[in-house]
Design a protein around this motif. Structure first.
Motif, PDB file in Angstrom:
ATOM      1  N   ARG A 886       0.834  -1.202   0.000  1.00 38.51           N
ATOM      2  CA  ARG A 886       0.000   0.000   0.000  1.00 38.51           C
ATOM      3  C   ARG A 886       0.872   1.256   0.000  1.00 38.51           C
ATOM      4  NH1 ARG A 886      -1.889   3.906  -0.717  1.00 38.51           N
ATOM      5  NH2 ARG A 886      -3.875   4.856  -0.151  1.00 38.51           N
ATOM      6  N   ALA A 887       1.957   1.182   0.742  1.00 36.57           N
ATOM      7  CA  ALA A 887       2.835   2.345   0.830  1.00 36.57           C
ATOM      8  C   ALA A 887       3.424   2.681  -0.532  1.00 36.57           C
ATOM      9  CB  ALA A 887       3.950   2.076   1.837  1.00 36.57           C
ATOM     10  N   GLU A 889       2.123   2.382  -3.299  1.00 42.36           N
ATOM     11  CA  GLU A 889       1.120   2.932  -4.215  1.00 42.36           C
ATOM     12  C   GLU A 889       0.941   4.434  -4.030  1.00 42.36           C
ATOM     13  OE1 GLU A 889      -1.545  -1.187  -4.243  1.00 42.36           O
ATOM     14  OE2 GLU A 889      -2.291   0.601  -3.214  1.00 42.36           O
ATOM     15  N   ARG A 890       1.530   4.994  -2.955  1.00 39.88           N
ATOM     16  CA  ARG A 890       1.382   6.432  -2.722  1.00 39.88           C
ATOM     17  C   ARG A 890       2.006   7.219  -3.877  1.00 39.88           C
ATOM     18  NH1 ARG A 890       3.710   6.693   3.271  1.00 39.88           N
ATOM     19  NH2 ARG A 890       5.024   5.103   2.322  1.00 39.88           N
TER      20      ARG A 890
ATOM     21  N   GLY B  30      -4.157  -1.344   4.447  1.00 38.23           N
ATOM     22  CA  GLY B  30      -3.321  -1.812   3.353  1.00 38.23           C
ATOM     23  C   GLY B  30      -3.950  -1.499   2.010  1.00 38.23           C
ATOM     24  N   PRO B  31      -3.663  -2.325   1.015  1.00 34.28           N
ATOM     25  CA  PRO B  31      -4.190  -2.092  -0.337  1.00 34.28           C
ATOM     26  C   PRO B  31      -5.708  -1.942  -0.302  1.00 34.28           C
ATOM     27  CG  PRO B  31      -2.548  -3.818  -0.377  1.00 34.28           C
ATOM     28  CD  PRO B  31      -2.782  -3.494   1.063  1.00 34.28           C
ATOM     29  N   PHE B  38      -4.439   5.144   5.443  1.00 36.02           N
ATOM     30  CA  PHE B  38      -3.083   4.587   5.504  1.00 36.02           C
ATOM     31  C   PHE B  38      -2.143   5.538   6.231  1.00 36.02           C
ATOM     32  CE2 PHE B  38       1.182   3.732   3.925  1.00 36.02           C
ATOM     33  CZ  PHE B  38       1.270   2.384   4.238  1.00 36.02           C
TER      34      PHE B  38
END
Lengths: 993, 107
Positions: A886-887, A889-890, B30-31, B38
């Motif tokens: 996820r990080a 994707e920033r 998360g995703p 986040f």
């Protein structure tokens, strides 16, 4: 002049003279002296110079609060600067030198600062040295550094040793005066485990000097009896020369024992730091007398009144022939009595109170000593020694009424409880207006882990100044069981707060009234700070440097607060105090380090082959706590030549690397595959048994933290290789996620790093070596690249991994650690005919850099994501989640304009400096040249015979062939072309044979 | 130096035996989650003067992670408990309320 009296001195042994040197001059003292007493006995009142104006400084106190009398003590490897003479015991052969003067103590050129003092007020440094800016670096700072500072730094390694010890107690009593003894006795008789600690070399504190009577006997005798009683109790531990330096969370106390300061070189540790966990701490730390602020109160010969009588009574030292006592309270009359008892002249007692009655003044008057009521000192006369005082009305502005010749001024402005320990861990203070002191607020103590009070104060530290009250308070603080000792003494009249003398003094006098003797802060400085808008006491402290000297304001703080409060037109409690922080007095760095020095500073980790490497001339490199061979130097070789030889031999024959330090973590269980899929950016669950896969690990913030080859050992177990430095960290990282996030997943981890020795057998002839050892089929067909097999090699139980960090045909073989050396030697022997040689970490680096392989810590620095390194191929696009996904994707992580990995080739073939920056056009907001990249790895490639480098460059991979400028030392610029980072065997054919 | 009792091995451990791990009871984002969620998960940490829930590892002991409820102002410890929970257990909440009347979880 100051001198030794012919009789008296309760702490000295006249049959044991000791000789010592001060500034090279031989002097004599007695056993039992402090250095202060010895110096005064030799008429050495002038002992140093102040910090800012280089004013002459004499001994002002008799204990830990001394701000002036700091000396350099000892010689050579035992030299230590800034030691207080009042807390240093005199011993045979002691040497001391005075500080902060040039060329000599008597004639100091820096004293010219004193004549300029009106141009050097509070905040002078901030105001004066700001502009022009370049002057700071080239003119002001060198000048300040030259003139500032007290003692000189020792030039040799410390010859002494230090140790730390642990202790546990129900009660720790800090201070062995009558309050501490009473508290310890009370608690010990109630069955408590007690540790009683006293910072000086003697029990009893002030009471014997002050002539108190306790339980019908002289204080000296009472103290002797109390000490005997305590020594006879099994639940009591007592230590002299041990200062409780700080009180910390949950009853943790540090105590600093000066074991051998007075017996240097006798084999014992010099200092011992006690780390004590106490149920409760009682601070029986007494009180410190306050100076009075009158003009010239810093001239040598002006001393605290109680210190004067300490020197007379304890050490039979007369600070001067003719004394004047100046006071605002009755206690100082004890000094007049002590001086008179010793046959010395007391010219007058100058009392700021308009009317003086009470028992002690009556006794003084009965001796025929003048008592001047409502009077103050307008000015002290003298330069390097007091010659007299000018008397004025305390209520006036300083008009001189008469002058009195004297060589000592004994001053007392009242007493301040020593509340440091109480305050260190959160105990609060209240202002006692009657006694003009901050004292502990018993209702708001520091609290322990269950919210219970974890400290108390006893006696003078509580603000109880009369002997009877001291004893009652100490008895109550320790639980109050049994009978409290009783005392009788003269009734004392109330003190009168006096913060400036005389009350209406003008600027000429106030700029000669010292608050902080060591840092040269005067009443006028604090008042100036207030006029300039400083309201907070903490800001004023830092602006004026009040209380920031090595004595931490033990004498100056309350007086400074009062002056500030007055200037701000508010009450003292509204101003508040500065924060009390440990240690109470400075403790040695040696004691903090303890025995963690030299070889045992930290554990040294050695592989099973360590001694072999050593015997073969290994040139060691620390890697974490490990030592790894950097290279193996042969006779006549430089390290650089050895590295080149090892690289070339590995590329042409065989290199042997001790890879045992590599992290090896076994991950096993029904959910192990799923777990590893979360931990690594790639997919590990689908890896077939017997196969190896390179993996990248990120933290959940997206940054690359480790890499290594993962091996599927069996259906439910994987072996994760980590970097050498990362093994423990990555194991902890795994456990964190397993225990705290996915605690229902069935996974076990085990760090097997030290269970296996690992040897990398690298080079085109590596297979021949393994075949010669025999026992396993290591052919291309049976054991292709990135596979694993278990078996027996040359009789050793072996795990063979066909992995390569060099680009060559390579096998990494793990054997049980206990067989590591034997296996290594077997490889060396079997490889001899193929030209096998060991290689070290530097050759490893060159080999991997020639192949463009990244190294954690070189190419990564905590701000680099795998995508920056062209490692997108090792990141699964299919997985729904992994740590860091996820990080990454920033927006700024996905930005195409990031610094990305490329190869760099200098146009002239030279080696780029590590960390060199590639400059860009223009400057940033701070006027600094913009940059567009930096070198992360750089080596001379002996194979390619030129410098090769990797670096992170803005948009690098899209700019192949561009030339960048790297400014290096001496204004030179090295130019380098952006190229592919794989310099050798671009298609990877050599590792796959 | 704090003392905290490890709920796994029962040792009253001194801080030198422990490694701190920051705020406890974070929910991982998360995703698929928003930037704001986040960011809050990754960076927005409570910094109360008062009751705080923290992660600690008995690093030089049994190696287990545990959680502690502690007052950051007075250093009073209300209790320690295993890390395998997503919210403080009831006895811990009760211990806090007994010492800090008026305290509400989530403050």
């Amino acid at each position: 002049m100051s001198a030794r009296l012919s009789r008296g001195g309760r702490l000295i042994d006249r049959r044991a003279p000791v000789t010592f040197r001060f500034d090279g001059k031989p002097m004599t003292g007695f056993a039992g002296d402090t250095l202060a007493a010895s110096l005064l006995a030799n008429d050495q009142m002038l002992v140093g110079r102040s910090f800012k104006y280089h004013r002459p400084r004499g001994i002002v106190a008799s204990g830990a609060e001394e701000p002036n009398a700091l000396v350099g003590l000892g010689q050579g490897p035992r030299f230590e600067p800034n030691q207080r003479v009042t807390t240093t015991e005199t011993f045979e052969g002691l040497t001391a030198i005075s500080q902060n003067h040039w060329p000599s103590l008597d004639y100091d050129i820096g004293a010219v600062n004193g004549y300029l003092s009106r141009f050097l007020p509070a905040g002078f440094y901030y105001k004066m040295f700001l502009w022009p800016r370049p002057f700071w670096k080239h003119v002001y700072e060198p000048f300040i550094r030259q003139s500032a500072g007290l003692g000189k730094v020792p030039q040799e390694a410390d010859a002494d040793r230090y140790e730390q010890a642990y202790a546990f107690a129900d009660l720790v009593v800090a201070g062995g005066g009558i309050a501490g003894l009473t508290a310890a006795l009370t608690a010990a008789r109630a069955g408590k485990r007690v540790i009683l600690l006293e910072q000086t070399a003697h029990w009893g504190g002030r009471a014997p000097v002050d002539g108190d009577e306790i339980d019908g006997m002289a204080a000296d005798l009472w103290v002797k009896n109390a000490v005997q009683a305590l020594e006879g109790m099994a639940n009591v531990t007592m230590r002299l020369r041990t200062m409780v330096s700080g009180l910390y969370d949950h009853g943790y106390a540090l105590a600093y024992e000066r074991v051998a300061d007075h017996t240097p070189g006798d084999g014992r540790p010099r200092h011992r730091l006690w780390r004590i966990r106490a149920g409760k701490v009682i601070a029986a730390t007494g009180a410190i007398e306050r100076p009075l602020s009158f003009a010239g109160n810093d001239i040598p010969g002006v001393m605290l009144a109680a210190a004067v009588r300490d020197f007379v009574v304890n050490w039979a030292v007369s600070p001067g022939d003719r004394s004047v006592v100046v006071t605002n309270n009755d206690d100082a009359y004890r000094t007049a009595l002590a001086l008179a008892d010793a046959g010395l002249v007391v010219a007058a007692v100058i009392d700021a109170r308009p009317s003086v009655t009470g028992d002690l003044p009556a006794q003084v008057r009965a001796r025929g000593i003048r008592v001047l009521e409502g009077r103050g000192i307008a000015k002290v006369k003298g330069a390097k020694r007091v010659t007299g005082v000018a008397i004025c009305a305390q209520q006036g502005e300083g008009a001189v009424l008469e002058e009195i010749a004297c060589d000592v001024v004994a001053m007392s402005g009242g007493w301040s409880p020593v509340v440091h320990l109480w305050s260190h861990c959160g105990g609060k203070l209240i202002w006692d207006a009657d006694a003009s002191m901050f004292r502990p607020d018993a209702a708001r103590p520091p609290t322990g882990d269950a919210g219970q009070p974890m400290a108390a104060t006893a006696g003078a530290a509580s603000g109880a100044l009369q002997t009877a009250a001291v004893l009652a308070d100490a008895h109550a603080a320790a639980g109050g069981e049994g009978l409290a000792p009783q005392a009788t003494g003269p009734a004392e009249a109330p003190m009168l707060p006096v913060w400036i003398m005389p009350q209406g003094a003008g600027i000429a006098l106030k700029s000669k009234m010292w608050l902080d003797y060591q840092n040269d802060v005067k009443v006028s400085d604090v008042q100036l700070a207030a006029r300039e808008g400083y309201e907070s006491v903490e800001h004023t402290k830092r602006y004026t440097t009040l209380g920031m000297a090595t004595d931490q304001g033990k004498l100056s703080n309350i007086n400074g607060l009062a002056v500030l409060s007055h200037a701000l037109h508010q009450e003292i409690p509204a101003t508040g105090t500065t924060t009390f922080r440990p240690p109470y007095t400075p403790i040695s760095l040696g004691s903090i380090g303890g025995e963690a020095r030299g070889e045992i500073f930290q554990p040294l980790r050695q592989t099973p082959m360590h001694d072999w490497h050593s015997a073969q001339g290994a040139y060691w490199e620390p890697v974490g706590q490990w030592r790894r061979p950097y290279c193996y130097k042969r006779s006549g070789e430089t390290a650089h030549e050895a590295v080149n030889r090892e690289v070339i031999n590995t590329r042409s024959n065989i290199g042997l690397l001790d890879a045992s330090t590599l992290g090896k973590i076994l991950v096993k269980g029904a959910d192990a595959g799923r777990f590893l899929d979360m931990l690594y950016t790639g997919v590990m669950s689908t890896l077939p048994v017997g196969k190896c896969r390179y993996g990248l690990m990120c933290n959940d913030n997206g940054f690359l933290i480790d890499d290594g080859v993962v091996v599927r050992m069996s259906e439910d177990s994987w072996l994760c290789h980590t970097t050498t430095g990362g093994a423990d960290r990555i194991h902890a990282h795994m456990e964190d996620w397993l225990q705290c996030e996915w605690w229902d997943w069935k996974v076990h981890t085990a760090n097997l790093t030290e269970q296996y020795a690992q040897v990398a057998i690298v080079g085109p002839k590596a297979r021949m070596l393994l075949e010669k050892l025999g026992g396993m089929d290591v052919s291309r067909e049976a054991l292709p690249f990135m596979t694993y097999a278990e078996g027996t090699l040359g009789g050793f139980r072996a795990r063979v991994f066909r992995i390569s960090f060099s680009g060559e045909l390579s096998y990494e073989v793990a054997v049980p650690a206990s067989e590591g050396l034997a296996f290594w030697e077997a490889c060396v022997a079997a490889g001899a005919e193929f030209g096998a040689m060991p290689y070290g970490t530097e050759a490893l680096h060159v080999l991997r850099a020639e192949k463009g392989f990244i190294m954690i810590g070189d190419e990564t620095d905590g701000t680099v994501i795998p995508q920056d390194l062209g490692l997108g191929w090792a990141i699964s696009k299919k997985k729904a989640d992994y740590l860091g996904k996820r990080a990454q994707e920033r927006s700024h992580m996905a930005d195409p304009n990031r610094w990305k990995l490329v190869g760099l080739e200098t146009l002239d073939g030279s080696v780029l400096p590590d960390g060199a920056l590639a400059v860009a056009e223009g400057v940033n907001a701070n006027g600094q040249q913009r940059t567009q990249g930096r070198v992360t790895s750089t080596y001379h490639s002996p194979v390619l015979k030129k410098g090769i480098a990797m670096g992170l460059v803005l948009n690098g991979p899209g700019r192949m062939g561009e030339v960048l400028d790297f400014p290096v030392d001496d204004g030179k610029v090295v130019q380098a072309r952006i190229v592919d980072q794989v310099f050798y065997d671009k298609d990877g054919e050599k590792q796959n044979v | 130096m704090l003392t905290l009792t490890c709920p796994h091995c029962g040792i009253r451990a001194e801080e030198t035996e422990l490694s701190p791990g920051g705020e406890a009871h974070l929910k991982r984002y998360g995703p698929g989650d928003s930037d704001e969620q986040f960011e809050a998960y990754m960076f927005a940490r409570k910094n109360p003067k008062g009751v705080h829930f923290e992660r600690w590892r008995h690093a030089y002991g049994c190696g287990k992670w545990f959680l502690a409820a502690r007052c950051t102002a007075t250093l009073e410890v209300f209790g320690t408990y295993p890390a395998q929970v997503s919210a403080p257990p009831e006895p811990i909440i009760e211990a806090i309320r007994a010492r800090r009347p008026g305290w509400e979880a989530g403050q």
